[in-house]
Design an enzyme around this catalytic site. Structure first.
Site, mmCIF file in Angstrom:
data_model
loop_
_atom_site.group_PDB
_atom_site.id
_atom_site.type_symbol
_atom_site.label_atom_id
_atom_site.label_comp_id
_atom_site.label_asym_id
_atom_site.label_seq_id
_atom_site.Cartn_x
_atom_site.Cartn_y
_atom_site.Cartn_z
ATOM 1 N N TYR A 6 0.862 -1.180 0.000
ATOM 2 C CA TYR A 6 0.000 0.000 0.000
ATOM 3 C C TYR A 6 0.897 1.228 0.000
ATOM 4 C CZ TYR A 6 -3.384 3.492 1.654
ATOM 5 O OH TYR A 6 -4.175 4.601 1.786
ATOM 6 N N LYS A 41 4.420 9.139 8.772
ATOM 7 C CA LYS A 41 4.163 8.554 10.087
ATOM 8 C C LYS A 41 5.145 9.042 11.169
ATOM 9 C CE LYS A 41 1.170 5.016 8.332
ATOM 10 N NZ LYS A 41 1.225 4.445 7.011
ATOM 11 N N ASP A 76 9.486 2.872 -0.355
ATOM 12 C CA ASP A 76 8.472 3.524 0.476
ATOM 13 C C ASP A 76 8.701 3.131 1.937
ATOM 14 O OD1 ASP A 76 6.244 4.478 1.752
ATOM 15 O OD2 ASP A 76 4.784 3.595 0.370
#
Ligand SMILES: *Cc1c(COP(=O)(O)O)cnc(C)c1O
Length: 458
Positions: A151, A291, A259
């Site tokens: 994702y 994050k 990522d």
């Protein structure tokens, strides 16, 4: 769904707020996984949090194993982070002009990772979207390769993932010569044309990568991968897999976009790259972060090789911008968090993760529930499956009903797990003995609840 072995009354305040929320917000939530759709029941509305603990609007306390899906590395309401944020707010909250915390946070990220430069954005989605645009602008190519089960935020071009990737590739190969769609969108509202330039492959499958590059190598702008996937549950790269991806991209002149929105500054001080690239002597061309680097505020970044980053506006022709990008409050929180995230913090996270993993395995073994626990650094997840999980197809073959029963039994005993079997469990520096003991005490009953469901369906 009623929770098996539930010892608590309904959370009346959360139920009431969920009803109000559903009247004014689709599904009552602002990000889908919060809605408990995969496990049933009522999501807890959180009133406050401190350290490892959440307090909901009914006044119940839970040990938090979500940590806001990763960001809260130091735990909630860390006093020093809060002090710096509170002080920053007194100076105003956004100016639309450069500020010093942006520079200092960029310096901290450049010091920890192999990137030469970074550009700040406000979400991980923006980071991957911008990295893909930059890779296309830099290479002058159009195709993007991604892995099923990875994702990268809700970017149109990257919402292609569902189904067996091998089939997708074969499908792509058969249609590619006529210039047709490569892969099928995984969301309504994403036109075929948005994913037509995306090739989806099975994770950890070197042969599929080689085949894709042999076929389309001169058209591939970038291969994007989670540095260690955590969005299908934790599925670590097989040893040497990321190095192989880097070498393949280099061979074909494509850019490797690693990522690290989830893994960055969480699985180790230097993220997943600290565990493989640094040791093996390679680096991605571009990386994305989010994050943890926002310290609980909306901040994310993409960065990489200086010659690639020089293609970004205002230096180069690839346009990218943001009104709140590098926001001084968010960058202050991120900087405070990273400065406090010392080796000791990562060692503590390892220790806590090991304790919880060990106890979960023991409880599930005792109850006779088949499971696999997989880790990447300090991040881990439990698969309710009898087989190893190297890719998305294997991740999907697990007993989600057993997980739902396990989840609710944990929740009833004061442990707030991710409400899906396909998510990582997150711990923080604030998870102390009392928090860990609460988790350990809840595990045997939760394992029994899962076992009961499995007996019932056998
Ligand atoms: C969370 C996540 C994103 C998206 O970040 P948002 O801030 O939710 O847009 C992208 N990539 C990975 C690996 C993630 O875990």
């Amino acid at each position: 769904m009623t929770a098996i072995g539930s010892q608590l009354e309904a959370p009346l305040e959360s139920v009431a707020w969920f009803e109000r929320a559903r009247a004014v917000t689709p599904g009552g939530v602002n990000s889908p996984v919060r809605a408990f759709n995969a496990v049933g029941g009522t999501p807890r509305f959180i009133r406050s949090a401190s350290g490892a603990w959440l307090t909901d609007v009914d006044g119940r306390e839970y040990v938090d194993l979500i940590c806001s899906w990763g960001p809260m590395l130091l735990g909630h309401a860390h006093p020093e982070v809060h002090r710096q944020v509170a002080e920053a707010v007194t100076r105003g909250t956004t100016y639309g002009a450069p500020t010093t915390p942006e520079v200092e946070l960029a310096e901290e990220i450049v010091a920890r990772t192999p990137v030469d430069q970074v550009r700040f954005v406000s979400s991980g989605t923006e980071a991957t979207m911008s990295a893909i645009r930059l890779a296309r602008g830099f290479t002058g190519r159009d195709l993007v390769v991604k892995f099923a089960g990875c994702y990268h935020g809700h970017v149109d071009a990257l919402l292609a993932a569902a189904g067996s990737g091998l089939v997708t590739l074969r499908d792509a190969a058969s249609r590619g010569s006529s210039g047709q769609a490569f892969s099928v969108p995984g969301s309504s509202g994403v036109p075929d044309s948005a994913t037509a330039l995306t090739i989806v492959l099975p994770y950890n499958d070197r042969e599929a990568v080689t085949t894709a590059f042999q076929e389309y190598g001169d058209r591939i702008a970038a291969l994007i991968t989670e540095a260690a996937p955590g969005n299908m549950g934790v599925v670590p790269p097989e040893p040497g897999f990321n190095a192989f991806l880097a070498a393949t991209c280099t061979q074909y002149g494509a850019l490797l976009v690693s990522d690290e929105v989830m893994t960055g500054f969480r699985v180790s001080r230097q993220g997943q790259w600290g565990l493989d690239g640094k040791v093996e002597g390679w680096r991605p061309d571009l990386m994305t972060f989010g994050k943890v680097m926002g310290g609980g505020f909306p901040a994310a970044a993409f960065g990489g090789r200086a010659d690639v980053m020089a293609h970004l506006a205002p230096l180069g022709p690839v346009y990218q911008a943001g009104t709140l990008s590098g926001n001084p409050i968010a960058t202050t929180a991120g900087l405070a968090t990273l400065r406090l995230a010392t080796e000791d913090v990562y060692q503590h996270l390892h220790q806590v993760a090991d304790q919880i993993k060990g106890a979960a395995a023991e409880a599930l073994d005792t109850a006779g529930v088949p499971h696999r626990i997989q880790s990447a650094g300090t991040m881990f997840s439990v698969f309710f499956a009898d087989h190893p999980v190297p890719d998305f197809e294997a991740a999907q073959a697990q007993d989600t009903a057993a997980f739902a029963a396990f989840f609710h039994a944990m929740l009833d005993r004061g442990v707030h797990l991710p409400p899906s079997a396909f998510e990582a469990w997150f711990v923080s520096a604030a998870h102390d003995d009392r928090a860990v003991q609460t988790v350990l005490d809840a595990l045997p009953a939760a394992a029994s609840a899962a076992a009961q469901v499995q007996k019932g369906t056998r």
